[in-house]
Write a protein that holds these residues in place. Structure first.
Motif, PDB file in Angstrom:
ATOM      1  N   SER A 281       0.824  -1.209   0.000  1.00  0.00           N
ATOM      2  CA  SER A 281       0.000   0.000   0.000  1.00  0.00           C
ATOM      3  C   SER A 281       0.857   1.258   0.000  1.00  0.00           C
ATOM      4  O   SER A 281       0.488   2.267  -0.600  1.00  0.00           O
ATOM      5  CB  SER A 281      -0.939  -0.005   1.205  1.00  0.00           C
ATOM      6  N   VAL A 282       2.019   1.172   0.651  1.00  0.00           N
ATOM      7  CA  VAL A 282       2.933   2.319   0.652  1.00  0.00           C
ATOM      8  C   VAL A 282       3.618   2.461  -0.701  1.00  0.00           C
ATOM      9  O   VAL A 282       3.703   3.552  -1.270  1.00  0.00           O
ATOM     10  CB  VAL A 282       3.975   2.183   1.779  1.00  0.00           C
ATOM     11  N   LEU A 283       4.072   1.330  -1.238  1.00  0.00           N
ATOM     12  CA  LEU A 283       4.834   1.381  -2.491  1.00  0.00           C
ATOM     13  C   LEU A 283       3.956   1.744  -3.685  1.00  0.00           C
ATOM     14  O   LEU A 283       4.272   2.660  -4.446  1.00  0.00           O
ATOM     15  CB  LEU A 283       5.513   0.033  -2.732  1.00  0.00           C
ATOM     16  N   VAL A 284       2.837   1.012  -3.838  1.00  0.00           N
ATOM     17  CA  VAL A 284       2.006   1.242  -5.025  1.00  0.00           C
ATOM     18  C   VAL A 284       0.977   2.339  -4.809  1.00  0.00           C
ATOM     19  O   VAL A 284       0.400   2.870  -5.771  1.00  0.00           O
ATOM     20  CB  VAL A 284       1.303  -0.057  -5.480  1.00  0.00           C
ATOM     21  N   GLY A 285       0.721   2.676  -3.542  1.00  0.00           N
ATOM     22  CA  GLY A 285      -0.268   3.700  -3.277  1.00  0.00           C
ATOM     23  C   GLY A 285       0.316   5.088  -3.078  1.00  0.00           C
ATOM     24  O   GLY A 285      -0.389   6.084  -3.259  1.00  0.00           O
ATOM     25  N   THR A 286       1.611   5.160  -2.745  1.00  0.00           N
ATOM     26  CA  THR A 286       2.230   6.455  -2.475  1.00  0.00           C
ATOM     27  C   THR A 286       3.505   6.673  -3.267  1.00  0.00           C
ATOM     28  O   THR A 286       3.653   7.673  -3.984  1.00  0.00           O
ATOM     29  CB  THR A 286       2.524   6.604  -0.969  1.00  0.00           C
ATOM     30  N   VAL A 287       4.448   5.726  -3.155  1.00  0.00           N
ATOM     31  CA  VAL A 287       5.767   5.915  -3.756  1.00  0.00           C
ATOM     32  C   VAL A 287       5.697   5.904  -5.281  1.00  0.00           C
ATOM     33  O   VAL A 287       6.198   6.820  -5.951  1.00  0.00           O
ATOM     34  CB  VAL A 287       6.752   4.839  -3.255  1.00  0.00           C
ATOM     35  N   TYR A 288       5.067   4.867  -5.844  1.00  0.00           N
ATOM     36  CA  TYR A 288       5.014   4.756  -7.300  1.00  0.00           C
ATOM     37  C   TYR A 288       4.266   5.937  -7.941  1.00  0.00           C
ATOM     38  O   TYR A 288       4.762   6.530  -8.910  1.00  0.00           O
ATOM     39  CB  TYR A 288       4.371   3.428  -7.690  1.00  0.00           C
ATOM     40  N   PRO A 289       3.089   6.348  -7.433  1.00  0.00           N
ATOM     41  CA  PRO A 289       2.451   7.542  -8.015  1.00  0.00           C
ATOM     42  C   PRO A 289       3.326   8.790  -7.925  1.00  0.00           C
ATOM     43  O   PRO A 289       3.335   9.618  -8.849  1.00  0.00           O
ATOM     44  CB  PRO A 289       1.167   7.695  -7.178  1.00  0.00           C
ATOM     45  N   ALA A 290       4.052   8.925  -6.820  1.00  0.00           N
ATOM     46  CA  ALA A 290       4.922  10.098  -6.696  1.00  0.00           C
ATOM     47  C   ALA A 290       6.031  10.073  -7.741  1.00  0.00           C
ATOM     48  O   ALA A 290       6.402  11.116  -8.301  1.00  0.00           O
ATOM     49  CB  ALA A 290       5.516  10.147  -5.292  1.00  0.00           C
ATOM     50  N   LEU A 291       6.558   8.881  -8.032  1.00  0.00           N
ATOM     51  CA  LEU A 291       7.602   8.762  -9.059  1.00  0.00           C
ATOM     52  C   LEU A 291       7.041   9.088 -10.442  1.00  0.00           C
ATOM     53  O   LEU A 291       7.693   9.764 -11.252  1.00  0.00           O
ATOM     54  CB  LEU A 291       8.198   7.351  -9.035  1.00  0.00           C
ATOM     55  N   VAL A 292       5.841   8.592 -10.731  1.00  0.00           N
ATOM     56  CA  VAL A 292       5.205   8.896 -12.022  1.00  0.00           C
ATOM     57  C   VAL A 292       4.977  10.401 -12.164  1.00  0.00           C
ATOM     58  O   VAL A 292       5.247  10.993 -13.220  1.00  0.00           O
ATOM     59  CB  VAL A 292       3.874   8.119 -12.161  1.00  0.00           C
ATOM     60  N   GLN A 293       4.508  11.016 -11.100  1.00  0.00           N
ATOM     61  CA  GLN A 293       4.258  12.452 -11.143  1.00  0.00           C
ATOM     62  C   GLN A 293       5.549  13.239 -11.353  1.00  0.00           C
ATOM     63  O   GLN A 293       5.587  14.203 -12.125  1.00  0.00           O
ATOM     64  CB  GLN A 293       3.593  12.892  -9.826  1.00  0.00           C
ATOM     65  N   GLN A 294       6.603  12.800 -10.694  1.00  0.00           N
ATOM     66  CA  GLN A 294       7.859  13.538 -10.760  1.00  0.00           C
ATOM     67  C   GLN A 294       8.568  13.378 -12.103  1.00  0.00           C
ATOM     68  O   GLN A 294       9.044  14.367 -12.686  1.00  0.00           O
ATOM     69  CB  GLN A 294       8.791  13.057  -9.632  1.00  0.00           C
ATOM     70  N   PHE A 295       8.633  12.167 -12.621  1.00  0.00           N
ATOM     71  CA  PHE A 295       9.490  11.901 -13.776  1.00  0.00           C
ATOM     72  C   PHE A 295       8.729  11.793 -15.109  1.00  0.00           C
ATOM     73  O   PHE A 295       9.365  11.846 -16.165  1.00  0.00           O
ATOM     74  CB  PHE A 295      10.290  10.620 -13.546  1.00  0.00           C
ATOM     75  N   GLN A 296       7.421  11.624 -15.069  1.00  0.00           N
ATOM     76  CA  GLN A 296       6.665  11.572 -16.320  1.00  0.00           C
ATOM     77  C   GLN A 296       5.775  12.786 -16.523  1.00  0.00           C
ATOM     78  O   GLN A 296       5.757  13.366 -17.611  1.00  0.00           O
ATOM     79  CB  GLN A 296       5.806  10.295 -16.364  1.00  0.00           C
ATOM     80  N   VAL A 297       5.072  13.179 -15.473  1.00  0.00           N
ATOM     81  CA  VAL A 297       4.075  14.243 -15.631  1.00  0.00           C
ATOM     82  C   VAL A 297       4.703  15.620 -15.579  1.00  0.00           C
ATOM     83  O   VAL A 297       4.424  16.473 -16.422  1.00  0.00           O
ATOM     84  CB  VAL A 297       2.976  14.117 -14.548  1.00  0.00           C
ATOM     85  N   ARG A 298       5.554  15.848 -14.605  1.00  0.00           N
ATOM     86  CA  ARG A 298       6.048  17.200 -14.382  1.00  0.00           C
ATOM     87  C   ARG A 298       6.808  17.746 -15.585  1.00  0.00           C
ATOM     88  O   ARG A 298       6.785  18.944 -15.854  1.00  0.00           O
ATOM     89  CB  ARG A 298       6.943  17.220 -13.138  1.00  0.00           C
ATOM     90  N   ALA A 299       7.470  16.877 -16.322  1.00  0.00           N
ATOM     91  CA  ALA A 299       8.249  17.345 -17.475  1.00  0.00           C
ATOM     92  C   ALA A 299       7.358  17.930 -18.569  1.00  0.00           C
ATOM     93  O   ALA A 299       7.760  18.854 -19.278  1.00  0.00           O
ATOM     94  CB  ALA A 299       9.086  16.195 -18.038  1.00  0.00           C
ATOM     95  N   ASP A 300       6.158  17.411 -18.704  1.00  0.00           N
ATOM     96  CA  ASP A 300       5.241  17.908 -19.739  1.00  0.00           C
ATOM     97  C   ASP A 300       3.804  17.723 -19.273  1.00  0.00           C
ATOM     98  O   ASP A 300       3.021  16.978 -19.855  1.00  0.00           O
ATOM     99  CB  ASP A 300       5.491  17.149 -21.053  1.00  0.00           C
ATOM    100  N   GLN A 301       3.469  18.412 -18.189  1.00  0.00           N
ATOM    101  CA  GLN A 301       2.160  18.220 -17.562  1.00  0.00           C
ATOM    102  C   GLN A 301       1.014  18.586 -18.488  1.00  0.00           C
ATOM    103  O   GLN A 301      -0.003  17.893 -18.533  1.00  0.00           O
ATOM    104  CB  GLN A 301       2.081  19.026 -16.268  1.00  0.00           C
ATOM    105  N   LYS A 302       1.162  19.658 -19.228  1.00  0.00           N
ATOM    106  CA  LYS A 302       0.074  20.114 -20.083  1.00  0.00           C
ATOM    107  C   LYS A 302      -0.320  19.046 -21.096  1.00  0.00           C
ATOM    108  O   LYS A 302      -1.516  18.772 -21.294  1.00  0.00           O
ATOM    109  CB  LYS A 302       0.495  21.399 -20.790  1.00  0.00           C
TER     110      LYS A 302
END
Length: 758
Positions: A281-302
């Motif tokens: 629950s910690v890894l897939v519920g918190t850590v993994y989403p945070a990694l996706v947000q940081q390295f995939q979304v933030r670079a080209d959020q729009k």
């Protein structure tokens, strides 16, 4: 002691029965006995069903824990200290067991009975005919079904936790659990029993994780600069949904391991599984989403969020009924009209005045969104005119009384905070707008209904019911207004016969109805952002509007204004509701005008980008800066000794420019159609104050029209119609008065249509 307890119990039952009987008599007296019986029977059913289920679950497990008690041989210090409690319980074992089962059952039943609305909505749910874009389920699943599933789930988890605690206590009391033992602390029977309960609990957690996948479409959040975000975003779709599926599978595995405890006689493996589930629950519920947000979304959020933002835009516009708003471009010329600034005054010696200016309506279903200025013909039919003064329709009612009576007979509604009086068939009645609402519309942004006073957070609303409350008898009648609303259809099935069909609304009542203010202000706030339908532009936020601040001061947003709107072929006028949007530096430039007619049609007049049209604050400042206006108002205030109050400042598209009007009253205006003492008008750089609207318009429009014979003649006809109306109203000739109102509206519409475009 026992006698006193029985007396208290009987007194409580008598008070409850008296209150229930009084409610029944009241509902029968107003003709809504079916509402009372439906609510009461539903609450009783839920109380019995959930209370009995809880009592059985707790009672059976308590009994089973006693039957599985371990034989006591050598008594430890811990067990000797518990012996006196066992002895006390064994003396009244049956009563204690009944009490242990009854108390949780009563609590659970009482809590479940409060969910009667959720059950009735689930049981009578009507399909929306539209599916969500992620799971392709009909929206009724989210609005009606999912809330009930979550109620059941919450009930099950809570009851299982309570059962676990009570069962563990019984095992401890009878020695099957020994907290101070050096060796095995759980007997095999206790371990198996509690393992099964833990297995059921983790199985329900698996269901909870699965339902959470759907609930992601309803979650609040933020998305870069976007306000009021609701629903899945890229991270939720990429990491959140798979994560919850993984947690669901992990919980199911743990449940199976716990349920096998009677065979394995060990908690080692299921406890390891439970730990791994917590880690997951910690890894897939918190850590993994945070990694996706940081390295995939933030670079080209729009780019990443654009598809999900488009879902939010579409859902929000549908949920708040603004998707069908007709938008027409209006390339206003900014400071229209002629004149060298300063103000002029006028007056014709008559008393009284017009209520307010015409509605800023455009002929949008015919224009199909094309950019054009409304023609003179559409000005007459759609822009409308000002009504003459008329007597109040009903005496004031106690605060919130009409709305409270409507909520009593239709507790599934939300009501508008501004009931208004009408006269129908010689009877004085209050009209209350009833809303059907939901907070579970997928992807739709949430907002506070109305101007904030009600505090009801919704992401779906419809003006579904028109209710009338007789000012004399208090009788309530509910009429269906929205014939396509699935939420209203659901409640009409749950409470058959309580809402009369749309066809039963009489023409005399229909002519008095108006667009509800709380709904309008909510839609206006949503349209400030959601008039933009392109996701990329919406994300940038550069095209956003704002609701202007109240130009009269006092803080808050500018309130909308009710205006008289003539309709061809009908002898009476209806009432439109209007407002404005501003943009630009300082939020002082007019961006758009919005209006809603009583039939629910929203229209938006979008001023061309790049034009600099003064907004409401600038118009109010111009009135204040005109020395002649100031002198007239000072004289009016001094001669009467009363304070002045102002009607809504109204903006009207005329001749390629914007006309502002505002009514001035002595003291607080009262009655259904209050009579102003003065009317202010502004067009371009010209301002005026007069005793009535035709004269005020003459002062600001004739100069702009360069002596146009059509404009002069129309304004002259409007003045004559106004004067005739005052005279006919004084004589009590209502038929002639109605004809005067029609003449006034037609003349004003012709005058506005005769103003040449600049």
């Amino acid at each position: 002691m026992r006698t006193a307890l029985v007396a208290v119990l009987l007194a409580g039952l008598f008070a409850t029965a008296t209150a229930v009987w009084a409610d029944r008599l009241w509902y029968d007296s107003v003709g809504y006995g079916g509402v009372w019986s439906t609510v009461l029977s539903t609450r009783a059913l839920l109380f019995l069903a959930f209370g009995l289920a809880t009592s059985l679950l707790v009672g059976v497990n308590c009994w089973l824990a006693y039957r599985l008690r371990a034989p006591l041989s050598a008594m430890s210090e811990e067990q000797r200290s518990l012996e006196r409690y066992r002895w006390a319980v064994d003396r009244h074992r049956g009563r204690v067991l009944a009490l242990a089962a009854l108390v949780p059952g009563l609590v659970a039943g009482a809590a479940a009975s409060d969910d009667w609305r959720t059950w009735l909505a689930y049981d009578h749910g009507t399909r929306f005919g539209t599916v969500d874009p992620q799971f392709h389920r009909d929206l009724s699943f989210y609005v009606f079904t999912l809330p009930w599933y979550r109620c059941l789930l919450g009930f099950g988890l809570t009851v299982l936790v309570a059962t676990l605690a009570i069962t563990a206590l019984v095992h401890y009391l009878y020695g099957s659990i020994q907290a101070q033992a050096r060796g095995r602390r759980f007997s095999g029977a206790a371990q198996a029993h509690l393992g099964v309960l833990l297995g059921l609990f983790t199985a329900l957690k698996a269901v909870a994780y699965w339902l959470d996948r759907y609930a992601l479409e309803l979650k609040d959040g933020s998305l870069g600069p976007v306000r009021g975000w609701t629903g899945l975003d890229f991270t939720d779709a990429t990491a959140g949904l798979p994560g919850r599926a993984i947690l669901c599978c992990a919980a199911l595995i743990c449940a199976v391991l716990f349920l096998l405890t009677p065979l394995r006689r060990s908690w080692t493996v299921p406890m390891i599984g439970l730990g791994l589930m917590a880690l997951s629950s910690v890894l897939v519920g918190t850590v993994y989403p945070a990694l996706v947000q940081q390295f995939q979304v933030r670079a080209d959020q729009k780019a990443k969020e654009q598809p999900y933002l488009q879902r939010n835009i579409t859902a929000t516009r549908d949920a708040f009924g603004i998707a069908a708003a007709g938008v027409t471009a209006y390339p206003a010329a900014g400071a229209s009209g002629t004149g060298n600034g300063g103000g002029t005054t006028g007056g014709d010696g008559t008393t009284g005045g017009a209520g307010s200016a015409a509605a800023p309506h455009s002929d949008a279903a015919k224009a199909s969104g094309s950019a054009r200025v409304p023609s003179a013909a559409s000005a007459t039919a759609a822009l409308g005119g000002l009504r003459l003064p008329a007597p109040a329709a009903a005496a004031p009612a106690p605060a919130d009384a009409p709305g409270a009576r409507v909520l009593a007979v239709a507790p599934w509604l939300s009501v508008d905070g501004d009931p208004y009086p009408v006269t129908v068939g010689g009877r004085k009645e209050w009209v209350v707008d009833g809303y059907t609402t939901s907070d579970d519309y997928p992807y739709a942004a949430r907002a506070t209904l109305g101007s904030g006073g009600s505090g009801v957070r919704v992401n779906y609303v419809r003006d579904a019911v028109k209710a009338t409350v007789d000012a004399k008898t208090g009788a309530v009648t509910l009429y269906q207004w929205d014939r396509t609303d699935p939420v209203l259809s659901t409640w009409m099935k749950a409470f058959p016969g309580t809402v009369r069909p749309y066809a039963e609304i009489g023409a005399d009542l229909k002519s008095e109805l108006r667009y509800p203010e709380d709904l309008f202000t909510t839609q206006q706030r949503m349209l400030a952002d959601y008039h933009v339908t392109d996701a990329a532009s919406f994300y940038d936020g550069g095209d956003a509007w704002q609701v202007p601040a109240d130009p009269a001061g006092g803080g808050g947003a500018q309130p909308p204004a009710y205006l008289s709107l003539p309709e061809p072929g009908r002898p009476t006028d209806s009432t439109a509701l209007t407002g404005a949007f501003v943009t630009g530096s300082g939020k002082k430039e007019l961006a758009a005008l919005i209006s809603a007619d009583p039939h629910g049609t929203l229209r938006v007049l979008d001023l061309a980008p790049g034009t600099s049209t003064p907004g409401p604050a600038a118009a109010q400042a111009a009135f204040g800066a005109d020395p002649l206006v100031g002198t007239q108002l000072a004289l009016l205030r001094g001669s009467s000794g009363s304070s002045l109050s102002y009607g809504g400042l109204v903006a009207l598209p005329v001749g390629g420019g914007v006309l502002y009007t505002e009514a001035v009253y002595l003291g607080r205006p009262t009655g259904a159609r209050p009579v102003p003492e003065k009317v202010l008008a502004m067009f371009g750089s010209r301002t005026a104050i007069a005793s009535d609207l035709p004269t005020a318009l003459s002062e600001v429009l004739v100069g702009a029209g360069s002596g146009s014979s059509g404009l002069d003649a129309s304004l002259s006809a409007a003045r004559q119609a106004y004067q005739d109306g005052v005279a006919d109203l004084g004589r009590g000739d209502t038929a002639a008065y109605r004809a005067d109102r029609e003449r006034l509206a037609a003349a004003l519409g012709a005058a506005l249509g005769a103003v040449p475009a600049n």
